[in-house]
Design an enzyme around this catalytic site. Structure first.
Site, PDB file in Angstrom:
ATOM      1  N   LEU A 186      10.802 -21.013  -4.312  1.00  0.00           N
ATOM      2  CA  LEU A 186       9.786 -20.045  -3.689  1.00  0.00           C
ATOM      3  C   LEU A 186       8.699 -20.178  -4.763  1.00  0.00           C
ATOM      4  O   LEU A 186       8.710 -20.248  -5.987  1.00  0.00           O
ATOM      5  CB  LEU A 186      10.200 -18.556  -3.859  1.00  0.00           C
ATOM      6  CG  LEU A 186       9.589 -17.429  -3.569  1.00  0.00           C
ATOM      7  CD1 LEU A 186       9.097 -17.570  -2.033  1.00  0.00           C
ATOM      8  CD2 LEU A 186       9.828 -16.097  -4.064  1.00  0.00           C
TER       9      LEU A 186
ATOM     10  N   ASP B  37       0.875  -1.289  -0.015  1.00  0.00           N
ATOM     11  CA  ASP B  37       0.030   0.041   0.033  1.00  0.00           C
ATOM     12  C   ASP B  37       0.857   1.205  -0.052  1.00  0.00           C
ATOM     13  O   ASP B  37       2.040   1.216   0.619  1.00  0.00           O
ATOM     14  CB  ASP B  37      -0.908  -0.104   1.141  1.00  0.00           C
ATOM     15  CG  ASP B  37      -2.059   0.997   1.211  1.00  0.00           C
ATOM     16  OD1 ASP B  37      -2.190   1.457   0.094  1.00  0.00           O
ATOM     17  OD2 ASP B  37      -2.618   1.399   2.262  1.00  0.00           O
TER      18      ASP B  37
ATOM     19  N   HIS C 282       3.338   3.458  -8.802  1.00  0.00           N
ATOM     20  CA  HIS C 282       3.236   2.020  -9.259  1.00  0.00           C
ATOM     21  C   HIS C 282       4.673   1.414  -9.545  1.00  0.00           C
ATOM     22  O   HIS C 282       5.053   0.361  -9.265  1.00  0.00           O
ATOM     23  CB  HIS C 282       1.974   1.935 -10.093  1.00  0.00           C
ATOM     24  CG  HIS C 282       0.958   1.893  -9.499  1.00  0.00           C
ATOM     25  ND1 HIS C 282       0.388   1.787  -8.368  1.00  0.00           N
ATOM     26  CD2 HIS C 282      -0.141   2.938  -9.960  1.00  0.00           C
ATOM     27  CE1 HIS C 282      -0.817   2.297  -7.882  1.00  0.00           C
ATOM     28  NE2 HIS C 282      -1.226   2.931  -8.814  1.00  0.00           N
TER      29      HIS C 282
HETATM   30  C1  FPP Z   1      -1.476   0.373  -3.337  1.00  0.00           C
HETATM   31  O1  FPP Z   1      -1.054   1.567  -3.432  1.00  0.00           O
HETATM   32  C2  FPP Z   1      -0.881  -0.616  -4.797  1.00  0.00           C
HETATM   33  C3  FPP Z   1      -1.696  -1.068  -5.558  1.00  0.00           C
HETATM   34  C4  FPP Z   1      -3.018  -0.638  -5.787  1.00  0.00           C
HETATM   35  C5  FPP Z   1      -1.066  -1.914  -6.444  1.00  0.00           C
HETATM   36  C6  FPP Z   1       0.339  -2.657  -6.309  1.00  0.00           C
HETATM   37  C7  FPP Z   1       1.102  -2.663  -7.756  1.00  0.00           C
HETATM   38  C8  FPP Z   1       2.369  -2.685  -7.626  1.00  0.00           C
HETATM   39  C9  FPP Z   1       3.302  -2.612  -6.513  1.00  0.00           C
HETATM   40  C10 FPP Z   1       3.064  -2.603  -8.855  1.00  0.00           C
HETATM   41  C11 FPP Z   1       2.858  -3.809  -9.776  1.00  0.00           C
HETATM   42  C12 FPP Z   1       2.608  -5.072  -9.317  1.00  0.00           C
HETATM   43  C13 FPP Z   1       3.506  -6.326  -9.492  1.00  0.00           C
HETATM   44  C14 FPP Z   1       3.356  -7.494  -9.045  1.00  0.00           C
HETATM   45  C15 FPP Z   1       4.566  -6.255 -10.501  1.00  0.00           C
HETATM   46  P1  FPP Z   1      -2.301   2.793  -3.821  1.00  0.00           P
HETATM   47  O2  FPP Z   1      -2.256   3.213  -5.286  1.00  0.00           O
HETATM   48  O3  FPP Z   1      -3.266   2.205  -3.296  1.00  0.00           O
HETATM   49  O4  FPP Z   1      -1.518   3.693  -2.922  1.00  0.00           O
HETATM   50  P2  FPP Z   1      -2.401   4.964  -1.979  1.00  0.00           P
HETATM   51  O5  FPP Z   1      -3.072   4.397  -1.135  1.00  0.00           O
HETATM   52  O6  FPP Z   1      -1.418   5.793  -1.548  1.00  0.00           O
HETATM   53  O7  FPP Z   1      -3.428   5.626  -3.083  1.00  0.00           O
END
Ligand code: FPP
Length: 236
Positions: free
Chosen positions: A127, A16, A33
């Protein structure tokens, strides 16, 4: 209860804070991201180094579909790129890929990539990387209940025979041990519809850092925190 093993066998992570990380820097959310995808690579390496057997990452929730289409497409693009680039590494690192979630909702390209890599890495043993994409725990539990009810209605299952083991065998995580350690970044104290059944006895570690800042050393720190806990599974 026997002494718990020092290294958690299964680590699950709610990644997050990508958006806030980007906002703090005056960057578009997509950059957050992107940086988050780099954290994924590092954390995988760290898990391999430690001997963690399962790493489950909440990459895209069923609720994330309601984000603006542009962000959804960008996240799918990042996932495609990660899978494309990682395919060879997974062979080299002996990593098995599994995907859980409502995969039929994914773009065809993403689904095909996931299918292909899952098949290709099925025999790998160092893994298991479980990607939760378009995943929602309530949906998963409903699906399991439906499958048991169907058997009961057909007369092939007695309702009294339904126990925790049978129920778990109908979840998408069937065959995967429950997470020992659940990590959430960005300081939020929420589970957000992630592995509700499976985390019944997991140790939870909340880390203040945003996900793009969570790197190898941070994973080691959360494992140290886990090792300081005494797991009792409800016993004394
Ligand atoms: C949360 O941050 C994250 C996500 C919704 C997506 C997670 C994705 C990645 C880490 C990148 C791609 C994934 C892989 C497996 C390569 P948020 O957007 O909710 O952040 P915020 O709460 O600060 O808005």
């Amino acid at each position: 209860m026997a002494e718990y093993p020092e290294i958690p066998r299964h680590v699950a992570i709610i990644m997050d804070g990508n958006g806030r990380w980007a906002k703090e820097r005056g960057l578009p959310r997509l950059q957050g991201h992107r940086a988050g995808a780099e954290s994924v690579r590092e954390v995988m390496e760290a898990c391999i180094e430690l001997g963690v057997e399962y790493l489950t990452l909440y990459a895209f929730s069923s609720e994330n579909w309601s984000r603006p289409e542009k962000e959804v497409m960008a996240l799918m693009g990042l996932l495609d790129r990660f899978l494309d680039e990682k395919a060879k590494d997974l062979d080299r690192q002996n990593v098995r890929l599994l995907a859980i979630g409502q995969l039929d909702r994914l773009p065809l390209k993403t689904r095909k990539l996931l299918e292909r890599i899952q098949e290709r890495t099925a025999g790998h043993t160092t893994l298991t990387l479980v990607l939760a994409v378009s995943y929602g725990s309530r949906e998963e539990i409903i699906q399991a209940a439906r499958s048991l009810a169907t058997d009961a209605a057909a007369g092939t299952l007695k309702p009294a025979d339904i126990d925790a083991e049978l129920f778990a065998s109908r979840l998408q995580t069937a065959g995967i041990p429950d997470p020992d350690l659940l990590v959430r970044t960005s300081g939020e104290m929420r589970i957000s519809n992630f592995l509700l059944w499976q985390i019944s006895y997991s140790e939870i570690v909340i880390v203040k850092k945003f996900w793009p800042d969570f790197r190898q050393g941070d994973l080691f720190e959360t494992v140290k925190e886990y090792q300081r806990r005494h797991r009792r599974f409800g016993a004394l």
